[in-house]
Design an enzyme around this catalytic site. Structure first.
Site, PDB file in Angstrom:
ATOM      1  N   TYR A   1      32.861  50.711  33.442  1.00 25.74           N
ATOM      2  CA  TYR A   1      32.766  51.472  34.688  1.00 25.74           C
ATOM      3  C   TYR A   1      33.668  52.696  34.577  1.00 25.74           C
ATOM      4  CZ  TYR A   1      33.258  52.698  39.661  1.00 25.74           C
ATOM      5  OH  TYR A   1      33.277  53.357  40.868  1.00 25.74           O
TER       6      TYR A   1
ATOM      7  N   ASP B   1      38.821  55.937  28.684  1.00 28.96           N
ATOM      8  CA  ASP B   1      39.022  55.856  30.130  1.00 28.96           C
ATOM      9  C   ASP B   1      40.054  54.756  30.377  1.00 28.96           C
ATOM     10  OD1 ASP B   1      39.034  55.602  32.830  1.00 28.96           O
ATOM     11  OD2 ASP B   1      36.869  55.266  33.058  1.00 28.96           O
TER      12      ASP B   1
ATOM     13  N   LYS C   1      44.801  54.768  39.127  1.00 23.46           N
ATOM     14  CA  LYS C   1      45.447  53.510  39.547  1.00 23.46           C
ATOM     15  C   LYS C   1      46.975  53.523  39.421  1.00 23.46           C
ATOM     16  CE  LYS C   1      41.204  51.009  39.562  1.00 23.46           C
ATOM     17  NZ  LYS C   1      40.062  51.232  38.705  1.00 23.46           N
TER      18      LYS C   1
HETATM   19  C1  LIG Z   1      38.869  52.278  38.914  1.00 22.16           C
HETATM   20  C2  LIG Z   1      38.281  52.952  37.735  1.00 22.16           C
HETATM   21  C3  LIG Z   1      37.695  54.228  37.811  1.00 22.16           C
HETATM   22  C4  LIG Z   1      37.494  54.933  39.128  1.00 22.16           C
HETATM   23  O1  LIG Z   1      38.696  55.244  39.743  1.00 22.16           O
HETATM   24  P1  LIG Z   1      38.692  55.586  41.316  1.00 22.16           P
HETATM   25  O2  LIG Z   1      40.114  55.928  41.606  1.00 22.16           O
HETATM   26  O3  LIG Z   1      38.206  54.338  41.999  1.00 22.16           O
HETATM   27  O4  LIG Z   1      37.763  56.713  41.510  1.00 22.16           O
HETATM   28  C5  LIG Z   1      37.263  54.825  36.653  1.00 22.16           C
HETATM   29  N1  LIG Z   1      37.394  54.218  35.466  1.00 22.16           N
HETATM   30  C6  LIG Z   1      37.951  53.003  35.345  1.00 22.16           C
HETATM   31  C7  LIG Z   1      38.104  52.397  33.997  1.00 22.16           C
HETATM   32  C8  LIG Z   1      38.405  52.321  36.477  1.00 22.16           C
HETATM   33  O5  LIG Z   1      38.925  51.114  36.354  1.00 22.16           O
END
Ligand SMILES: *Cc1c(COP(=O)(O)O)cnc(C)c1O
Length: 437
Positions: free
Chosen positions: A149, A244, A272
């Protein structure tokens, strides 16, 4: 031991009201508790490892706001720094020293990036990183993996079609097919699919984007060998490798998965943890790559509230704590002991249950497999068992994210006593899950 359902009267009332304001009553879909029993719990406050809902129920929390709260809720250092900075105003839309301070803390302790740009969410960080990769390579296609994701930007809301190497199919209404056509989707842990994609789209792939620790669809741990393979293929093809690290950054170690596996990606995205519970995202790379960003370079990216002083303050306070000696080792040891006790219990009882883990992340999987490395390896039927487990844990004062595809987090605030209580609750819940099958 059977226990009664907790009272959710106030939460239910708030939820009914919320449904009149927000689609589905929430501002982010997973919060609606669609995959588990009962109405969503409306949280009133948090302190350390504990949260309290509107009905006064108390829980030991393993969701930790989906990862950001690595120090637990309402950490004193973070709260004090935020409170101090807030006295001087909330936003200026002009540079502040706080941005320098957070950047310095990060860059001087992370050997994988030389420059960084702050944004306001993980989604925004990834979206910008993709644009940077496209601008830098002057190519359009990107390759992503089924089971990773990357936030909700158009190019990434795509899922695999049928076949080894396919164009993505949109996984949300409202994403133009022409966008999805620029995204190639392949299974994780499959070198052949990568080879085929690079043959089929030779010279066209701007970036390969991966969660090096895929933690948004179960915990689909990859081998270092596979990640290194991606690095090599990208290098050979002039393609950028994007890690990511919105979850894994500052989580599996200060330098995230890049440091954990010792692999140098071209661009890294963060979110995060970096914001200490306030909305911050970031992307970083070598100075040479980052200087393709506006105003020096031709890749445009901006933000009214980017580098917001209050959010920077939270990040500074949290990151400062993470840099204290032994921080990550303590967290890891704590998590290992917790996971092992649960794993041993499940083995003794012969339950089809495994706990996958890395750093302070864990994932409960109702499976016999020793390893789950692709999205396809997860049996959707197993989520029925998770649903029961989730209810039993809630009723015993343990809060997990409301979906069996979500991982759990252990924070520095979780005490040995919290984990003892949690283990007992998990053992009892597992006995109930497996008693009626
Ligand atoms: C949570 C997450 C996102 C999205 O971050 P948001 O702050 O919710 O937009 C993108 N990539 C990864 C790997 C994530 O865990």
């Amino acid at each position: 031991m059977q226990v009664n359902d907790i009272s959710r009267e106030k939460s239910a009332e708030l939820y009914e009201k919320a449904k009149t304001y927000f689609p589905g009553g929430v501002n982010s879909p997973v919060r609606a508790f669609k995959s588990v029993y009962g109405t969503p719990l409306f949280i009133e406050k948090g302190d350390g490892s504990h949260i309290w809902d509107a009905d006064g129920n108390e829980f030991i929390d393993f969701c930790c706001s989906w990862g950001p709260l690595i120090l637990g809720h309402n950490n004193a250092a973070v709260r004090e720094k935020v409170t101090e900075v807030m006295q001087k105003g909330m936003s200026f839309g002009a540079p502040t020293a706080l941005e320098n301070e957070l950047a310095e803390l990060i860059l001087s302790n992370n050997s994988f990036i030389e420059k960084i740009r702050f944004v306001s969410s993980g989604t925004e960080a990834v979206m910008s990183a993709i644009r940077l990769a496209r601008g830098y390579t002057k190519r359009d296609k990107i390759l992503k993996f089924e089971g990773c994701y990357h936030g909700h930007s158009d190019s990434l809301l795509v899922k695999a079609g049928s076949g080894l190497v396919t164009f993505g199919e949109t996984s949300s209404a409202g994403v133009p097919k022409s966008f999805a056509d620029e995204t190639i989707v392949v299974a994780l842990n499959d070198k052949r699919a990568i080879q085929e994609a690079f043959e089929k789209f030779e010279g066209q792939i701007a970036a390969v984007i991966i969660e090096p620790v895929p933690a948004n669809n179960g915990l689909l741990l990859q081998t270092k060998g596979y990640l290194q393979y991606l690095r090599d293929v990208c290098t050979d093809n002039g393609t950028m490798l994007i890690f990511d690290e919105v979850i894994s950054g500052f989580r599996v170690g200060f330098e995230g998965a890049a440091g954990y596996y010792d692999i140098q990606p071209d661009i890294i995205t963060y979110g995060k943890i970096i914001g200490g519970g306030l909305p911050v995202g970031a992307y970083g790379a070598s100075a040479e790559i980052m200087d393709h960003i506006s105003p020096v370079g031709s890749v445009y990216q901006a933000g009214t509230l980017s580098g917001n002083p209050v959010a920077m303050a939270a990040g500074i306070a949290q990151i400062t704590e993470l840099l204290k000696p032994g921080f990550y080792n303590d967290l890891k040891l704590k998590t290992e002991g917790f996971v092992k006790a649960i794993q041993d219990f499940a083995e003794q009882r012969n339950y089809n249950f495994k706990v996958f883990t890395i750093g302070s992340i864990f994932w409960f999987a109702f499976t016999n497999e020793e390893r789950i490395a692709t999205a396809d390896d997860i049996d959707p039927e197993s989520m029925i068992k998770f649903k029961t487990m989730h209810r039993e844990l809630i009723n015993r004062g343990i809060y997990l994210g409301p979906s069996g595809y979500e991982v759990g987090f252990i924070s520095a605030a979780h005490t040995a006593n919290d984990l003892e209580i949690t283990k007992t609750a998990i053992f009892d819940s597992l006995d109930i899950v497996f008693s009626n099958n």
